[in-house]
Design a protein around this motif. Structure first.
Motif, PDB file in Angstrom:
ATOM      1  N   GLY A  47       0.720  -1.091  -0.161  1.00 50.56           N
ATOM      2  CA  GLY A  47       0.024   0.212   0.077  1.00 50.56           C
ATOM      3  C   GLY A  47       0.723   1.346  -0.288  1.00 50.56           C
ATOM      4  N   TYR A  48       0.025   2.457  -0.127  1.00 50.77           N
ATOM      5  CA  TYR A  48       0.924   3.174  -0.091  1.00 50.77           C
ATOM      6  C   TYR A  48       0.393   4.313   0.685  1.00 50.77           C
ATOM      7  CZ  TYR A  48       2.914   8.013  -1.244  1.00 50.77           C
ATOM      8  OH  TYR A  48       3.508   9.850  -1.345  1.00 50.77           O
ATOM      9  N   TRP A  49       1.037   5.274   1.384  1.00 49.66           N
ATOM     10  CA  TRP A  49       0.945   6.780   2.878  1.00 49.66           C
ATOM     11  C   TRP A  49       1.442   7.364   2.224  1.00 49.66           C
ATOM     12  CZ3 TRP A  49       0.671   1.590   3.788  1.00 49.66           C
ATOM     13  CH2 TRP A  49       1.326   1.446   5.411  1.00 49.66           C
ATOM     14  N   ASP A  50       1.674   8.669   2.644  1.00 46.70           N
ATOM     15  CA  ASP A  50       2.633   9.540   2.777  1.00 46.70           C
ATOM     16  C   ASP A  50       3.490   9.583   4.255  1.00 46.70           C
ATOM     17  OD1 ASP A  50       0.608  10.988   4.319  1.00 46.70           O
ATOM     18  OD2 ASP A  50       0.784  12.684   2.246  1.00 46.70           O
ATOM     19  N   ASN A  51       3.955  10.431   4.565  1.00 51.48           N
ATOM     20  CA  ASN A  51       4.535  10.569   6.628  1.00 51.48           C
ATOM     21  C   ASN A  51       3.880  10.889   6.958  1.00 51.48           C
ATOM     22  OD1 ASN A  51       4.793  12.926   5.394  1.00 51.48           O
ATOM     23  ND2 ASN A  51       7.021  13.140   5.344  1.00 51.48           N
ATOM     24  N   LYS A 102       7.881  -3.645 -15.840  1.00 46.10           N
ATOM     25  CA  LYS A 102       7.233  -2.200 -16.056  1.00 46.10           C
ATOM     26  C   LYS A 102       6.262  -2.123 -16.308  1.00 46.10           C
ATOM     27  CE  LYS A 102      11.731  -0.288 -17.565  1.00 46.10           C
ATOM     28  NZ  LYS A 102      13.178   0.237 -18.370  1.00 46.10           N
ATOM     29  N   ARG A 103       5.665  -2.522 -15.091  1.00 50.25           N
ATOM     30  CA  ARG A 103       4.125  -2.382 -15.599  1.00 50.25           C
ATOM     31  C   ARG A 103       3.655  -2.016 -13.189  1.00 50.25           C
ATOM     32  NH1 ARG A 103      -0.186  -7.679 -15.295  1.00 50.25           N
ATOM     33  NH2 ARG A 103      -1.701  -6.608 -15.275  1.00 50.25           N
ATOM     34  N   LEU A 104       2.765  -0.905 -13.780  1.00 49.91           N
ATOM     35  CA  LEU A 104       2.150  -0.307 -12.237  1.00 49.91           C
ATOM     36  C   LEU A 104       1.265  -0.410 -12.225  1.00 49.91           C
ATOM     37  CD1 LEU A 104       2.802   1.191  -9.237  1.00 49.91           C
ATOM     38  CD2 LEU A 104       3.296   3.268 -10.171  1.00 49.91           C
ATOM     39  N   LEU A 105       0.078  -1.131 -11.342  1.00 51.35           N
ATOM     40  CA  LEU A 105      -1.114  -1.370 -10.875  1.00 51.35           C
ATOM     41  C   LEU A 105      -1.359  -0.381  -9.190  1.00 51.35           C
ATOM     42  CD1 LEU A 105      -4.027  -1.976 -11.361  1.00 51.35           C
ATOM     43  CD2 LEU A 105      -3.809  -4.726 -10.325  1.00 51.35           C
ATOM     44  N   VAL A 106      -2.502   0.506  -9.742  1.00 52.19           N
ATOM     45  CA  VAL A 106      -2.586   1.963  -8.416  1.00 52.19           C
ATOM     46  C   VAL A 106      -4.342   1.427  -8.564  1.00 52.19           C
ATOM     47  CG1 VAL A 106      -2.742   3.157  -7.289  1.00 52.19           C
ATOM     48  CG2 VAL A 106      -1.111   2.628  -9.082  1.00 52.19           C
ATOM     49  N   VAL A 107      -4.588   0.870  -7.217  1.00 47.53           N
ATOM     50  CA  VAL A 107      -6.067   0.123  -7.323  1.00 47.53           C
ATOM     51  C   VAL A 107      -6.878   0.936  -6.127  1.00 47.53           C
ATOM     52  CG1 VAL A 107      -7.576  -1.609  -6.875  1.00 47.53           C
ATOM     53  CG2 VAL A 107      -5.382  -1.366  -7.813  1.00 47.53           C
ATOM     54  N   GLU A 108      -8.220   1.575  -5.848  1.00 46.58           N
ATOM     55  CA  GLU A 108      -8.939   2.104  -5.014  1.00 46.58           C
ATOM     56  C   GLU A 108      -9.965   0.942  -4.643  1.00 46.58           C
ATOM     57  OE1 GLU A 108      -9.722   5.591  -2.485  1.00 46.58           O
ATOM     58  OE2 GLU A 108      -8.096   4.533  -3.645  1.00 46.58           O
ATOM     59  N   VAL A 109     -10.018   0.424  -3.582  1.00 41.57           N
ATOM     60  CA  VAL A 109     -10.757  -0.569  -3.134  1.00 41.57           C
ATOM     61  C   VAL A 109     -12.653  -0.852  -2.853  1.00 41.57           C
ATOM     62  CG1 VAL A 109     -10.975  -2.928  -1.778  1.00 41.57           C
ATOM     63  CG2 VAL A 109      -9.059  -2.302  -2.974  1.00 41.57           C
ATOM     64  N   LYS A 110     -13.088  -0.796  -3.296  1.00 43.07           N
ATOM     65  CA  LYS A 110     -14.700  -0.421  -2.677  1.00 43.07           C
ATOM     66  C   LYS A 110     -15.452  -1.209  -2.742  1.00 43.07           C
ATOM     67  CE  LYS A 110     -13.895   4.356  -2.745  1.00 43.07           C
ATOM     68  NZ  LYS A 110     -13.668   5.359  -1.436  1.00 43.07           N
ATOM     69  N   ARG A 111     -16.552  -1.568  -2.214  1.00 45.99           N
ATOM     70  CA  ARG A 111     -17.201  -2.148  -1.972  1.00 45.99           C
ATOM     71  C   ARG A 111     -18.970  -2.313  -2.789  1.00 45.99           C
ATOM     72  NH1 ARG A 111     -20.855  -5.106   1.075  1.00 45.99           N
ATOM     73  NH2 ARG A 111     -19.973  -6.540   3.072  1.00 45.99           N
ATOM     74  N   GLN A 112     -18.685  -0.748  -3.516  1.00 43.96           N
ATOM     75  CA  GLN A 112     -19.792  -0.724  -4.383  1.00 43.96           C
ATOM     76  C   GLN A 112     -18.995   0.689  -5.764  1.00 43.96           C
ATOM     77  OE1 GLN A 112     -22.850   1.282  -2.258  1.00 43.96           O
ATOM     78  NE2 GLN A 112     -24.110  -0.125  -2.857  1.00 43.96           N
ATOM     79  N   PHE A 113     -18.430  -0.124  -6.469  1.00 47.04           N
ATOM     80  CA  PHE A 113     -18.197   0.469  -7.602  1.00 47.04           C
ATOM     81  C   PHE A 113     -18.772   2.273  -7.811  1.00 47.04           C
ATOM     82  CE2 PHE A 113     -17.058   2.217 -12.140  1.00 47.04           C
ATOM     83  CZ  PHE A 113     -15.398   1.477 -11.327  1.00 47.04           C
ATOM     84  N   LYS A 114     -19.902   2.397  -7.735  1.00 45.82           N
ATOM     85  CA  LYS A 114     -20.046   3.287  -8.291  1.00 45.82           C
ATOM     86  C   LYS A 114     -19.915   4.946  -7.027  1.00 45.82           C
ATOM     87  CE  LYS A 114     -24.487   2.733  -4.694  1.00 45.82           C
ATOM     88  NZ  LYS A 114     -25.742   3.203  -4.461  1.00 45.82           N
ATOM     89  N   ASP A 116      -4.816   1.737  -1.518  1.00 41.22           N
ATOM     90  CA  ASP A 116      -5.314   0.804  -0.788  1.00 41.22           C
ATOM     91  C   ASP A 116      -4.304  -0.532  -1.522  1.00 41.22           C
ATOM     92  OD1 ASP A 116      -7.135   1.451   0.113  1.00 41.22           O
ATOM     93  OD2 ASP A 116      -8.231   1.276  -1.190  1.00 41.22           O
ATOM     94  N   ILE A 117      -4.166  -0.325  -2.494  1.00 41.16           N
ATOM     95  CA  ILE A 117      -2.336  -1.489  -3.171  1.00 41.16           C
ATOM     96  C   ILE A 117      -2.246  -0.835  -4.682  1.00 41.16           C
ATOM     97  CG2 ILE A 117      -2.886  -3.605  -4.925  1.00 41.16           C
ATOM     98  CD1 ILE A 117      -5.448  -4.114  -3.148  1.00 41.16           C
ATOM     99  N   VAL A 118      -1.129  -1.511  -4.128  1.00 35.97           N
ATOM    100  CA  VAL A 118      -0.123  -0.603  -5.216  1.00 35.97           C
ATOM    101  C   VAL A 118       1.200  -1.974  -6.024  1.00 35.97           C
ATOM    102  CG1 VAL A 118       1.955   0.762  -5.779  1.00 35.97           C
ATOM    103  CG2 VAL A 118       0.235   1.532  -4.581  1.00 35.97           C
ATOM    104  N   ALA A 119       0.576  -2.731  -6.914  1.00 36.17           N
ATOM    105  CA  ALA A 119       0.402  -3.826  -7.446  1.00 36.17           C
ATOM    106  C   ALA A 119       2.209  -3.618  -8.386  1.00 36.17           C
ATOM    107  CB  ALA A 119       0.331  -4.758  -8.169  1.00 36.17           C
TER     108      ALA A 119
END
Length: 309
Positions: A219-223, A239-251, A230-233
């Motif tokens: 994950g990522y957070w600053d100081n 050379k691929r970076l996937l940045v993910v926000e996790v929600k119960r509802q996509f809306k 939520d997720i950084v893969a």
């Protein structure tokens, strides 16, 4: 076994020829079990993840519990009620009260050492070290850009079942002692949606790990604890970076907010020239995520059967 071969004071320290760590079943196996029993739905998969963490023993409980597992498993005769005690008390010994207090604090959102110590009004450094190194019950989490010696550490329970048990059962031990299971079921009915929404992140992390598509996941957070992702893969080879926000509802996903957070991430992480993909993972698109990140040899997704609990 871990203490016998890994404890510094034990005579067999580092004398093991091989050391096997038996892992729980991953999300793909849970999906297959649910489909084979005509129980599949995204909501039920998340529920089973929270209640089992992929441990076969708990999956058997869930299969036997039927359509409404909380009605069956939250009662005086259920093995779930005392499972946390049975798993941990013997290992913890005379220090069990301190260990349980620390685990309960982490389960309830006090995830840094400073917050745990303020909450419990006691020092917990040696306890955290033992829970991680000796008992393998908690894990350290650092921002994905941080060095191994960074003090910006958050702790989490490794096993989703123990997270559930400490959050709902141990936290309501007075009701358990009075056998007021109606009260506990009411608490679960009120809070499980919020609780499971937070555990959805660990489900997606496990799914990404089992796909073997990335060599770094975190994950990522600053100081300041802000701009949290939520997720950084990362796949450094491709050379691929996937940045993910996790929600119960996509809306509820706001792409512009994730874009702002991603800008902060890219300033901290050495990924120049990487292809950056920003996504939202939610229950709404769980089947799509499964299809995209299945391990090799997994069965394809089939049409959903059954109804959500």
């Amino acid at each position: 076994m871990t203490q016998i071969f890994k404890e510094a004071k034990q005579p067999l320290l580092n004398r093991d020829d091989h050391f096997f760590k038996i892992q729980p079943l991953g999300p793909e196996y849970l999906r297959q079990i649910l489909q084979d029993n005509q129980l599949w739905s995204a909501e039920r998969l998340l529920q089973w993840w929270c209640l089992s963490g992929g441990i076969p023993k708990y999956l058997e409980w869930l299969l036997n519990a039927g359509q409404k597992p909380f009605d069956t498993l939250i009662c005086a005769s259920s093995p779930l009620i005392e499972e946390g005690l049975h798993r941990l008390v013997e290992d913890f010994g005379a220090e069990q009260r301190t260990y349980f207090s620390v685990l309960a604090a982490i389960a309830n959102g006090y995830t840094s050492r400073a917050r745990i110590e303020n909450y419990l009004d006691m020092g917990v450094g040696p306890v955290l070290e033992k829970l991680e190194a000796e008992f393998d019950i908690i894990a350290k989490q650092r921002p994905i850009h941080a060095k191994d010696n960074s003090r910006d550490v958050r702790y989490s329970l490794v096993d989703p079942f123990l997270q559930f048990w400490f959050y709902f059962i141990h936290a309501n031990r007075s009701a358990v002692e009075m056998e007021n299971y109606d009260y506990i079921r009411s608490i679960i009915a009120r809070d499980f949606e919020t609780f499971s929404g937070k555990q959805l992140e660990s489900l997606f992390v496990a799914l990404l790990k089992q796909s073997s598509q990335f060599n770094r996941i975190g994950g990522y957070w600053d100081n300041k604890g802000e701009h949290e992702i939520d997720i950084v893969a990362i796949n450094d080879l491709e050379k691929r970076l996937l940045v993910v926000e996790v929600k119960r509802q996509f809306k509820r996903f706001k792409p512009e907010q994730l874009a702002t957070k991603t800008e902060h991430l890219l300033q901290k992480i050495d990924c120049a020239g990487y292809a950056v993909e920003q996504r939202c993972f939610a229950l709404d698109n769980l089947e799509q995520v499964f299809a995209e990140f299945q391990p090799q040899g997994a069965r394809p997704m089939v049409e959903s059967q059954g109804s959500a609990v």
